[in-house]
Motif scaffolding. Structure first.
Motif, short mmCIF file in Angstrom:
data_model
loop_
_atom_site.label_atom_id
_atom_site.label_comp_id
_atom_site.label_asym_id
_atom_site.label_seq_id
_atom_site.Cartn_x
_atom_site.Cartn_y
_atom_site.Cartn_z
N ASP A 16 0.86 -1.25 -0.01
CA ASP A 16 -0.82 0.05 -0.19
C ASP A 16 1.17 1.03 -0.39
O ASP A 16 0.58 2.25 -0.54
CB ASP A 16 -0.60 0.00 1.57
CG ASP A 16 -2.12 -0.72 0.79
OD1 ASP A 16 -2.68 -1.32 -0.26
OD2 ASP A 16 -2.27 -1.10 1.84
N ASP A 17 1.81 1.48 0.75
CA ASP A 17 2.77 2.69 0.91
C ASP A 17 3.69 2.21 -0.45
O ASP A 17 3.43 3.63 -0.70
CB ASP A 17 3.63 2.09 1.84
CG ASP A 17 3.55 2.52 3.18
OD1 ASP A 17 2.62 2.79 3.23
OD2 ASP A 17 4.52 2.04 3.88
N VAL A 18 3.42 1.33 -1.13
CA VAL A 18 4.65 1.40 -3.39
C VAL A 18 3.32 2.16 -3.39
O VAL A 18 3.70 3.01 -4.67
CB VAL A 18 4.74 0.17 -3.39
CG1 VAL A 18 5.37 0.45 -4.91
CG2 VAL A 18 6.51 -0.08 -2.48
N ARG A 19 2.20 2.13 -3.75
CA ARG A 19 1.35 2.24 -4.27
C ARG A 19 0.81 4.08 -4.00
O ARG A 19 0.42 4.24 -5.54
CB ARG A 19 -0.29 1.63 -4.67
CG ARG A 19 -0.47 -0.20 -4.92
CD ARG A 19 -1.34 -0.52 -5.32
NE ARG A 19 -2.01 -0.65 -3.51
CZ ARG A 19 -1.40 -2.06 -3.63
NH1 ARG A 19 -0.83 -3.49 -4.16
NH2 ARG A 19 -1.53 -3.12 -2.09
N LYS A 20 0.85 4.33 -3.23
CA LYS A 20 0.67 5.62 -2.54
C LYS A 20 1.49 5.74 -3.08
O LYS A 20 1.52 7.40 -3.14
CB LYS A 20 0.14 5.75 -1.28
CG LYS A 20 0.01 6.85 -0.37
CD LYS A 20 -0.43 6.87 0.46
CE LYS A 20 -0.29 8.35 1.24
NZ LYS A 20 -0.43 8.98 2.71
N ALA A 21 2.62 5.74 -2.76
CA ALA A 21 4.01 6.35 -3.52
C ALA A 21 4.44 6.71 -4.05
O ALA A 21 4.36 7.46 -4.86
CB ALA A 21 5.52 5.57 -2.41
N PHE A 22 3.92 5.56 -5.17
CA PHE A 22 4.19 6.07 -6.96
C PHE A 22 2.82 6.92 -7.47
O PHE A 22 3.39 7.82 -8.11
CB PHE A 22 3.44 4.28 -6.89
CG PHE A 22 3.80 4.05 -9.11
CD1 PHE A 22 4.57 4.21 -9.16
CD2 PHE A 22 2.23 4.83 -10.02
CE1 PHE A 22 5.22 4.64 -10.77
CE2 PHE A 22 2.44 4.12 -11.06
CZ PHE A 22 3.60 4.30 -11.73
N GLN A 23 1.41 6.54 -6.91
CA GLN A 23 0.28 7.81 -7.03
C GLN A 23 1.26 9.49 -6.51
O GLN A 23 1.02 10.22 -7.57
CB GLN A 23 -0.88 7.95 -7.14
CG GLN A 23 -2.05 8.39 -7.37
CD GLN A 23 -1.69 8.41 -8.80
OE1 GLN A 23 -1.69 7.04 -9.09
NE2 GLN A 23 -0.92 9.70 -9.69
N GLU A 24 1.97 9.39 -5.43
CA GLU A 24 2.08 10.87 -5.67
C GLU A 24 3.61 11.47 -6.34
O GLU A 24 3.69 12.52 -6.40
CB GLU A 24 2.44 10.59 -3.83
CG GLU A 24 1.39 10.49 -3.24
CD GLU A 24 2.17 10.55 -1.20
OE1 GLU A 24 3.28 10.39 -1.47
OE2 GLU A 24 1.18 10.64 -0.03
N MET A 25 4.34 10.20 -6.85
CA MET A 25 5.58 10.07 -7.17
C MET A 25 4.93 10.97 -8.46
O MET A 25 5.48 12.13 -9.19
CB MET A 25 6.50 9.48 -7.94
CG MET A 25 7.55 9.23 -7.94
SD MET A 25 8.43 8.44 -8.46
CE MET A 25 9.40 8.50 -6.62
#
Length: 75
Positions: free
Chosen positions: A25-34
């Motif tokens: 979930d952290d990876v998915r959220k970070a990807f979208q923010e990036m």
């Protein structure tokens, strides 16, 4: 997570680096923010993807290398 783009050399300056990701979930959220940050700061940048690496938390030194490509002068 780090953005892969030949058009972005200073990735952290434009939101192209995310640290401390602990779950999918952290990876998915970070990807979208990036992706949102990159679109804002560098809308014309070519994005090849991202790289995911294990975060080093204990180290003795930091090594930073820079380079510059110049025109070759014939002698």
């Amino acid at each position: 997570m780090k953005i892969q783009s030949p058009d972005i050399s200073h990735k952290s300056d434009v939101g192209g680096v995310q640290l401390g990701l602990k779950s999918a979930d952290d990876v998915r959220k970070a990807f979208q923010e990036m992706m949102d940050a990159i679109k804002t700061h560098c809308p014309e940048a070519r994005i090849e993807g991202v790289t995911i690496q294990k975060m080093v938390t204990v180290y003795d030194y930091e090594l930073i290398i820079g380079s510059k490509k110049t025109r070759r002068w014939d002698r």
